[in-house]
Design a protein around this motif. Sequence first.
Motif, PDB file in Angstrom:
ATOM      1  N   SER A  25      36.125 -42.582  -7.204  1.00 19.01           N
ATOM      2  CA  SER A  25      36.244 -43.262  -5.907  1.00 19.01           C
ATOM      3  C   SER A  25      35.497 -42.460  -4.845  1.00 19.01           C
ATOM      4  CB  SER A  25      37.714 -43.381  -5.516  1.00 19.01           C
ATOM      5  OG  SER A  25      38.246 -42.084  -5.353  1.00 19.01           O
TER       6      SER A  25
ATOM      7  N   ALA B 209      36.809 -47.628  -4.480  1.00 20.65           N
ATOM      8  CA  ALA B 209      35.932 -47.436  -5.639  1.00 20.65           C
ATOM      9  C   ALA B 209      34.496 -47.763  -5.200  1.00 20.65           C
ATOM     10  CB  ALA B 209      36.399 -48.318  -6.781  1.00 20.65           C
TER      11      ALA B 209
ATOM     12  N   THR C 247      37.891 -57.451  -9.461  1.00 19.17           N
ATOM     13  CA  THR C 247      38.101 -56.239  -8.651  1.00 19.17           C
ATOM     14  C   THR C 247      39.100 -56.552  -7.545  1.00 19.17           C
ATOM     15  OG1 THR C 247      36.147 -56.845  -7.347  1.00 19.17           O
ATOM     16  CG2 THR C 247      35.844 -55.124  -8.991  1.00 19.17           C
TER      17      THR C 247
ATOM     18  N   GLN D 298      38.312 -51.595  -6.879  1.00 19.02           N
ATOM     19  CA  GLN D 298      38.749 -51.085  -8.196  1.00 19.02           C
ATOM     20  C   GLN D 298      38.696 -52.213  -9.223  1.00 19.02           C
ATOM     21  OE1 GLN D 298      42.603 -49.765  -6.775  1.00 19.02           O
ATOM     22  NE2 GLN D 298      42.186 -47.701  -7.538  1.00 19.02           N
TER      23      GLN D 298
ATOM     24  N   ASP E  37      40.305 -43.196 -10.905  1.00 15.77           N
ATOM     25  CA  ASP E  37      40.348 -43.773  -9.557  1.00 15.77           C
ATOM     26  C   ASP E  37      39.729 -45.161  -9.469  1.00 15.77           C
ATOM     27  OD1 ASP E  37      41.383 -41.339  -8.835  1.00 15.77           O
ATOM     28  OD2 ASP E  37      39.868 -40.877  -7.315  1.00 15.77           O
ATOM     29  N   CYS E  38      38.781 -45.484 -10.359  1.00 16.48           N
ATOM     30  CA  CYS E  38      38.093 -46.783 -10.229  1.00 16.48           C
ATOM     31  C   CYS E  38      38.902 -47.907 -10.872  1.00 16.48           C
ATOM     32  CB  CYS E  38      36.683 -46.726 -10.804  1.00 16.48           C
ATOM     33  SG  CYS E  38      36.621 -46.671 -12.605  1.00 16.48           S
TER      34      CYS E  38
END
Length: 445
Positions: free
Chosen positions: A131, A288, A300, A305, A325-326
């Motif tokens: 991210s 992200a 997403t 994300q 994190d993504c």
Amino acid sequence: MDSISSVQDPSLRQIVVVGGGAGGLELATRLGNTVGKRGRAQVTLVDRRRAHLWKPKLHEIAAGSMDIASHELDYLAQSHWHHFRYKIGEMSGVDRDKQEVKVSAFIDDEGALVTPNRTIRYDTLVMAVGSQSNDFGTPGVNEFAMKLETPEHATRFNRRLVNALVRAHAQTEPLRPEQLQVAIIGAGATGVELAAELHRTTRQVIAYGLDRIDPEKDLKLNLIEAAPRVLPALPERLSQATDALLAQLGVQVHVNARVAEVMSNGVKLSDGRVIPAELIVWAAGVKAPDFLKEMSGLETNRINQLVVLPTLQTTRDPKIFAIGDCAACPWPEKKGFVPPRAQAAHQEASHMLGQINRIMAGRPLTPYRYRDFGSLVSLGEYSTVGNLMGGLIGGSLMIEGYFARMMYVSLYKMHELALHGPVKVTLETIARMLTRRTEPHVKLH
Ligand SMILES: Cc1cc2nc3c(=O)[nH]c(=O)nc-3n(C[C@H](O)[C@H](O)[C@H](O)COP(=O)(O)OP(=O)(O)OC[C@H]3O[C@@H](n4cnc5c(N)ncnc54)[C@H](O)[C@@H]3O)c2cc1C
């Protein structure tokens, strides 16, 4: 800048991991050590950088308390020792029909082409691109604030900090209102840790002979937070303990303070107040990377994300997984999503290793469950505060001081163990302990 075996073997399962960070590099290394080494699959890691650095160390580089060279890990060497292929370059998209990752050309600092645009075929793709900070479109952030997302950002901040100190020491006229004033926007773990670390290291740099600066009078650290308390995502007791420590250090904490604009010489708040500052760091919010937004029709969320199922598979393509994190990974116990933390990336990398073994054995995938071990916030050498949660002690316990520090250090040790194994980590830890006495306390980048 690729590993030697640059050709894909069509007879082998192709596992491609994009992003060699806290989660992705652990996964590529452990896959390489197992299925890669035994010739059961070809494992490829794609990263836009040449070397890995564990992101929670960035504030220490920015403050000058850590030597980047002794903690960076070269992807090419790691790929050689751990039986995976490494491809340098920034992923720009994916062709889901052809099962190919698109990687942009890699151009070096001097503008020379190193590798051209290319595609890498996959049978299983794991997205681990992490991210970045989210400036929520606040005017002036890109022009005047520094971010702490990469080692380059952290090194640049440190250079500007040292230059600001040397400039102030050398000048004969009085300091301008913004000189030697630091504004850190965002009092989450990153902002708090940076403030504490800066308090200590700036004093050490000044002690190297910049004696025309009086740190108590001339230097001010401002921590600006839109929420009503510091560490807003963590339990209130932790905020109180941290607040008390920051007050002892003389850090000026501004809560309920929403930033309206970042300017060249300070930060303007929405209530009209201006906080003068020469060095401004944006450490608020995460999102992200933008290229994930509607990438090839994958789902997403509003912070880009990739939405994943509990199996870590993306909701619209079972061959594409996301970790760290993504990934927007469900956390049913909290009726929310797994937080963007190093411990989550570490756990998801371990679960993903199991998932790939299950895929290769033709067995069904299992759901990932996040185990929250709590949060730890390092206040440099002054203290570490944190809470231990659920999985570890069956409740929530506030911890502070030496024990908390040990727990904090162990997070990084777990990462190093996944990358190097116990023998190397033990030897390196001993070597670092022995050389610490002879090294300078503050690194000037
Ligand atoms: C200053 C700071 C302090 C932190 N402190 C803590 C802490 O104390 N405790 C904690 O739990 N967490 C902390 N975090 C958060 C933690 O670092 C992250 O949650 C963790 O690194 C996420 O791991 P990841 O593998 O998802 O992504 P990352 O570790 O961010 O790795 C992402 C990788 O992907 C690569 N990449 C990105 N885009 C592309 C692309 N398009 N193509 C190719 N490669 C790409 C990057 O180069 C990078 O190597 C901190 C973060 C920061 C910035």
